[in-house]
Design a protein around this motif. Sequence first.
Motif, PDB file in Angstrom:
ATOM      1  N   ILE A  43       8.979   2.409  -1.914  1.00 23.79           N
ATOM      2  CA  ILE A  43       9.040   3.815  -1.525  1.00 23.79           C
ATOM      3  C   ILE A  43       9.004   3.895  -0.006  1.00 23.79           C
ATOM      4  N   MET A  44      10.037   4.495   0.564  1.00 18.09           N
ATOM      5  CA  MET A  44      10.129   4.644   2.015  1.00 18.09           C
ATOM      6  C   MET A  44      10.089   6.123   2.373  1.00 18.09           C
ATOM      7  N   GLY A  45       9.746   6.382   3.609  1.00 23.27           N
ATOM      8  CA  GLY A  45       9.710   7.748   4.099  1.00 23.27           C
ATOM      9  C   GLY A  45       8.821   7.833   5.318  1.00 23.27           C
ATOM     10  N   PRO A  46       9.007   8.852   6.142  1.00 18.44           N
ATOM     11  CA  PRO A  46       8.193   8.997   7.353  1.00 18.44           C
ATOM     12  C   PRO A  46       6.740   9.278   7.008  1.00 18.44           C
ATOM     13  N   SER A  47       5.849   9.114   7.982  1.00 20.13           N
ATOM     14  CA  SER A  47       4.440   9.447   7.778  1.00 20.13           C
ATOM     15  C   SER A  47       4.327  10.915   7.364  1.00 20.13           C
ATOM     16  N   TYR A  94      -4.545  -2.077  -7.606  1.00 21.82           N
ATOM     17  CA  TYR A  94      -4.213  -1.359  -6.365  1.00 21.82           C
ATOM     18  C   TYR A  94      -4.470  -2.269  -5.174  1.00 21.82           C
ATOM     19  N   VAL A  95      -3.430  -2.496  -4.376  1.00 27.09           N
ATOM     20  CA  VAL A  95      -3.557  -3.297  -3.151  1.00 27.09           C
ATOM     21  C   VAL A  95      -3.537  -2.322  -1.973  1.00 27.09           C
ATOM     22  N   PHE A  96      -4.691  -2.113  -1.362  1.00 29.01           N
ATOM     23  CA  PHE A  96      -4.804  -1.178  -0.258  1.00 29.01           C
ATOM     24  C   PHE A  96      -4.396  -1.847   1.058  1.00 29.01           C
ATOM     25  N   GLN A  97      -3.880  -1.034   1.990  1.00 24.53           N
ATOM     26  CA  GLN A  97      -3.497  -1.559   3.304  1.00 24.53           C
ATOM     27  C   GLN A  97      -4.693  -2.160   4.024  1.00 24.53           C
ATOM     28  N   GLN A  98      -5.860  -1.539   3.886  1.00 22.54           N
ATOM     29  CA  GLN A  98      -7.071  -2.027   4.547  1.00 22.54           C
ATOM     30  C   GLN A  98      -7.902  -2.917   3.620  1.00 22.54           C
ATOM     31  N   HIS A  99      -7.246  -3.481   2.606  1.00 23.47           N
ATOM     32  CA  HIS A  99      -7.797  -4.514   1.723  1.00 23.47           C
ATOM     33  C   HIS A  99      -8.833  -3.990   0.728  1.00 23.47           C
ATOM     34  N   ASN A 100      -9.783  -3.132   1.165  1.00 24.44           N
ATOM     35  CA  ASN A 100     -10.789  -2.563   0.273  1.00 24.44           C
ATOM     36  C   ASN A 100     -11.619  -3.640  -0.412  1.00 24.44           C
ATOM     37  N   LEU A 101     -11.959  -4.684   0.321  1.00 21.30           N
ATOM     38  CA  LEU A 101     -12.788  -5.763  -0.205  1.00 21.30           C
ATOM     39  C   LEU A 101     -14.264  -5.454   0.064  1.00 21.30           C
ATOM     40  N   ILE A 102     -15.141  -6.038  -0.743  1.00 14.61           N
ATOM     41  CA  ILE A 102     -16.588  -5.864  -0.546  1.00 14.61           C
ATOM     42  C   ILE A 102     -17.056  -6.929   0.440  1.00 14.61           C
ATOM     43  N   PRO A 103     -17.489  -6.541   1.639  1.00 17.10           N
ATOM     44  CA  PRO A 103     -17.786  -7.536   2.682  1.00 17.10           C
ATOM     45  C   PRO A 103     -18.955  -8.451   2.365  1.00 17.10           C
ATOM     46  N   THR A 104     -19.880  -7.998   1.505  1.00 17.90           N
ATOM     47  CA  THR A 104     -21.057  -8.814   1.196  1.00 17.90           C
ATOM     48  C   THR A 104     -20.842  -9.742   0.003  1.00 17.90           C
ATOM     49  N   LEU A 105     -19.643  -9.708  -0.585  1.00 18.62           N
ATOM     50  CA  LEU A 105     -19.311 -10.606  -1.687  1.00 18.62           C
ATOM     51  C   LEU A 105     -18.348 -11.681  -1.214  1.00 18.62           C
ATOM     52  N   THR A 106     -18.460 -12.867  -1.771  1.00 18.91           N
ATOM     53  CA  THR A 106     -17.520 -13.933  -1.454  1.00 18.91           C
ATOM     54  C   THR A 106     -16.158 -13.624  -2.058  1.00 18.91           C
ATOM     55  N   ILE A 170       1.137  -2.895 -10.673  1.00 12.91           N
ATOM     56  CA  ILE A 170       0.541  -3.165  -9.364  1.00 12.91           C
ATOM     57  C   ILE A 170       1.108  -2.153  -8.382  1.00 12.91           C
ATOM     58  N   VAL A 171       0.239  -1.453  -7.679  1.00  8.39           N
ATOM     59  CA  VAL A 171       0.680  -0.542  -6.630  1.00  8.39           C
ATOM     60  C   VAL A 171       0.116  -1.043  -5.311  1.00  8.39           C
ATOM     61  N   ALA A 172       0.932  -0.990  -4.276  1.00  6.78           N
ATOM     62  CA  ALA A 172       0.534  -1.530  -2.969  1.00  6.78           C
ATOM     63  C   ALA A 172       0.933  -0.541  -1.884  1.00  6.78           C
ATOM     64  N   ASP A 173      -0.058  -0.083  -1.129  1.00  3.28           N
ATOM     65  CA  ASP A 173       0.177   0.893  -0.070  1.00  3.28           C
ATOM     66  C   ASP A 173       0.331   0.163   1.264  1.00  3.28           C
ATOM     67  N   GLU A 174       1.555   0.092   1.760  1.00  3.09           N
ATOM     68  CA  GLU A 174       1.867  -0.607   3.019  1.00  3.09           C
ATOM     69  C   GLU A 174       1.214  -1.997   3.054  1.00  3.09           C
ATOM     70  N   LYS A 200       5.315  -7.895 -14.468  1.00  2.00           N
ATOM     71  CA  LYS A 200       4.542  -6.760 -13.973  1.00  2.00           C
ATOM     72  C   LYS A 200       5.433  -5.801 -13.189  1.00  2.00           C
ATOM     73  N   THR A 201       5.108  -4.534 -13.286  1.00  4.09           N
ATOM     74  CA  THR A 201       5.800  -3.504 -12.513  1.00  4.09           C
ATOM     75  C   THR A 201       5.099  -3.362 -11.173  1.00  4.09           C
ATOM     76  N   VAL A 202       5.879  -3.301 -10.099  1.00  2.00           N
ATOM     77  CA  VAL A 202       5.318  -3.222  -8.750  1.00  2.00           C
ATOM     78  C   VAL A 202       5.896  -1.999  -8.042  1.00  2.00           C
ATOM     79  N   ILE A 203       5.009  -1.156  -7.514  1.00  2.00           N
ATOM     80  CA  ILE A 203       5.432  -0.029  -6.677  1.00  2.00           C
ATOM     81  C   ILE A 203       4.732  -0.179  -5.337  1.00  2.00           C
ATOM     82  N   MET A 204       5.498  -0.238  -4.268  1.00  2.94           N
ATOM     83  CA  MET A 204       4.882  -0.391  -2.950  1.00  2.94           C
ATOM     84  C   MET A 204       5.513   0.567  -1.950  1.00  2.94           C
TER      85      MET A 204
END
Length: 308
Positions: A43-47, A94-106, A170-174, A200-204
């Motif tokens: 999916i493309m488009g301006p901000s 969901y794959v977020f642009q800013q990763h959305n990982l838990i910093p205190t978990l390995t 799977i959805v991935a934002d940028e 798997k279906t992928v939308i990014m």
Amino acid sequence: MSGEGEVLIVVDDVVKVYESRGEKVVALRGVSLTVARGEVIAIMGPSGSGKTTLLNIISGIDKPTAGKVIVDGIDVSGAGEDELRSYRLLKVGYVFQQHNLIPTLTALENVMLPMTLAGGGGSGRAARARALLARVGLEGKESRFPEELSGGEQQRLAIAVALANDPPLIVADEPTGELDIATGERVVRLLLEESRSRGKTVIMTTHDPRVARMADRVVVLEDGEVRGSYKPSKISGSLGSGEVEVEKVIADHLKSMLDDARRRVMEAAERFRRGEIGLDELVREYTASKALEEAVRSELARLGIGVS
């Protein structure tokens, strides 16, 4: 994947209106879209065009103001919170642009977390998590924390987390927005492999035309509306009247991206002269903007469109 076959996702006349400080902002204006199982959509488009809003509604993170969304037989738009929680855990990665990982978990614990929340996996959670980390190229880094990984490694870890419960979507934002060209390409190829080998279906969402060309289909959003849809492989050569119109939409969008890249360099240079940013940030902005400009020029040249 050709985009034909069993339909996994139906987005039917979806409208999304937000209220901000007493004013209504229309993010989506009657968006309709179908996605086949195993298809890869860019999916493309301006901000501000509604890309992330559309992803969030398909993912069950947000709800539409009007319209309907059906994913794998589930009425996401009309589901209650308990059903949505289960849907997000089991049906969507969901794959977020800013990763959305838990910093205190390995890394291993981050991948195991969705399995634990879903109540599945049992004693096999660790083994599956290790296998997923190996699949994304992070074997041997199971005990590292997110801050101990590079940006590209964090994004690959985010993909492993998204795959933890083996979702069909799977959805991935940028997913490549903060990565260099080579690392970004590796991340996208991981997503493509999930579609090609595992169905798997992928939308990014993406601003990068090189990423869009790797998809089965590109959907262009502008001002909350679908402006066009095309298959990258068909953009060159003989085009029908509908494809010609879509090509014009894509070309206009790419030219706008080229203007934005040039503007960003000029703005960064001006901020540097005013002492608002340092040399390192200026160089980063210049490098990123020039890389985007090169990609856009290459795509325009592939379409047979010259730019000055």
